[in-house]
Design an enzyme around this catalytic site. Structure first.
Site, short mmCIF file in Angstrom:
data_model
loop_
_atom_site.label_atom_id
_atom_site.label_comp_id
_atom_site.label_asym_id
_atom_site.label_seq_id
_atom_site.Cartn_x
_atom_site.Cartn_y
_atom_site.Cartn_z
N ASN A 43 0.96 -1.08 0.03
CA ASN A 43 -0.05 0.01 -0.08
C ASN A 43 0.82 1.25 0.01
O ASN A 43 1.97 1.31 0.68
CB ASN A 43 -1.23 0.09 1.06
CG ASN A 43 -0.40 -0.23 2.49
OD1 ASN A 43 0.64 -1.01 2.62
ND2 ASN A 43 -1.13 0.15 3.53
N GLU A 45 0.44 5.22 0.47
CA GLU A 45 -0.61 6.38 0.90
C GLU A 45 -0.05 7.58 0.21
O GLU A 45 0.80 8.02 -0.21
CB GLU A 45 -0.71 6.35 2.48
CG GLU A 45 -1.28 5.00 2.95
CD GLU A 45 -1.20 4.90 4.42
OE1 GLU A 45 -0.66 5.77 5.16
OE2 GLU A 45 -1.90 3.92 4.98
N CYS A 54 -4.16 0.69 -2.59
CA CYS A 54 -3.84 -0.50 -1.90
C CYS A 54 -2.98 -1.63 -2.15
O CYS A 54 -2.89 -1.38 -3.57
CB CYS A 54 -5.44 -1.06 -1.39
SG CYS A 54 -6.52 -0.17 -0.49
N GLU A 56 -3.10 -4.85 -2.99
CA GLU A 56 -3.73 -5.64 -3.64
C GLU A 56 -4.02 -5.28 -5.07
O GLU A 56 -3.88 -5.83 -6.08
CB GLU A 56 -5.05 -6.42 -3.25
CG GLU A 56 -6.26 -5.47 -2.87
CD GLU A 56 -6.05 -5.35 -1.17
OE1 GLU A 56 -5.09 -4.52 -1.03
OE2 GLU A 56 -6.97 -5.36 -0.54
N CYS A 89 -10.77 -3.90 0.99
CA CYS A 89 -11.74 -2.70 1.08
C CYS A 89 -12.68 -2.63 -0.30
O CYS A 89 -12.57 -3.65 -1.11
CB CYS A 89 -11.01 -1.32 1.16
SG CYS A 89 -10.54 -0.63 -0.55
N CYS A 92 -11.40 -2.08 -3.44
CA CYS A 92 -10.48 -3.13 -4.09
C CYS A 92 -11.24 -4.26 -4.52
O CYS A 92 -11.31 -5.00 -5.68
CB CYS A 92 -9.61 -3.38 -3.07
SG CYS A 92 -8.19 -2.45 -3.04
#
Ligand code: THU
Length: 133
Positions: A43, A45, A54, A56, A89, A92
């Site tokens: 990830n 940010e 993210c 993935e 999330c 995702c």
């Protein structure tokens, strides 16, 4: 789960590269292709929080950017060191339903607990390109 230990380990290694000055929550991911290539993600940010990517998504975008498509993907591991499993999330899940086959294994681990799921289970009744036909 032994079958997926390799991608779990690679995902934990990728998590060490997470750029997380805001959450301090490292996530790693690793896509395994059917021809045995690995694509990792962590990830990353941003001060404008919503621009965070993210782990993935970064991993699967890497696979696609290298020419792989959903039918070429064997499995994806998504890991964190949190108390609970880092399940994808909502954003995702929508990306994964587009880019993974319905039953491709999604392997989750936090060192303590491991679970294998798939996008059909994580995002039932999803909106996809079939709905636009
Ligand atoms: N995060 C991921 O990278 N993957 C998940 O599956 C859950 C959440 C990241 C986004 C953000 O950088 C941090 O974890 C806290 O939400």
């Amino acid at each position: 789960m032994d079958k997926y230990q390799d991608i779990i380990d690679r995902a934990f290694k990728a998590a060490e590269n997470a750029y997380v000055p805001y959450s301090n929550y490292q996530v790693g991911a690793c896509v395994l292709t059917k021809d045995n290539k690995y694509f990792i993600g962590a990830n990353v940010e941003n001060a404008s929080y919503g621009l965070t990517n993210c782990a993935e998504r970064n991993a699967i975008f890497q696979a696609y950017s290298n020419g792989y498509r959903q039918e070429d993907i064997e499995a994806i591991a998504i890991v964190s060191n949190g108390k609970t499993l880092a399940t994808p999330c909502g954003a995702c899940r929508q990306v994964l339903v587009e880019l993974l086959e319905r039953h491709t294994p999604i392997v989750l681990s936090n060192h303590k607990v491991e679970k294998i799921t798939n996008i059909e289970e994580l995002l039932p009744m999803s909106f996809t390109k079939e709905d636009l036909d």
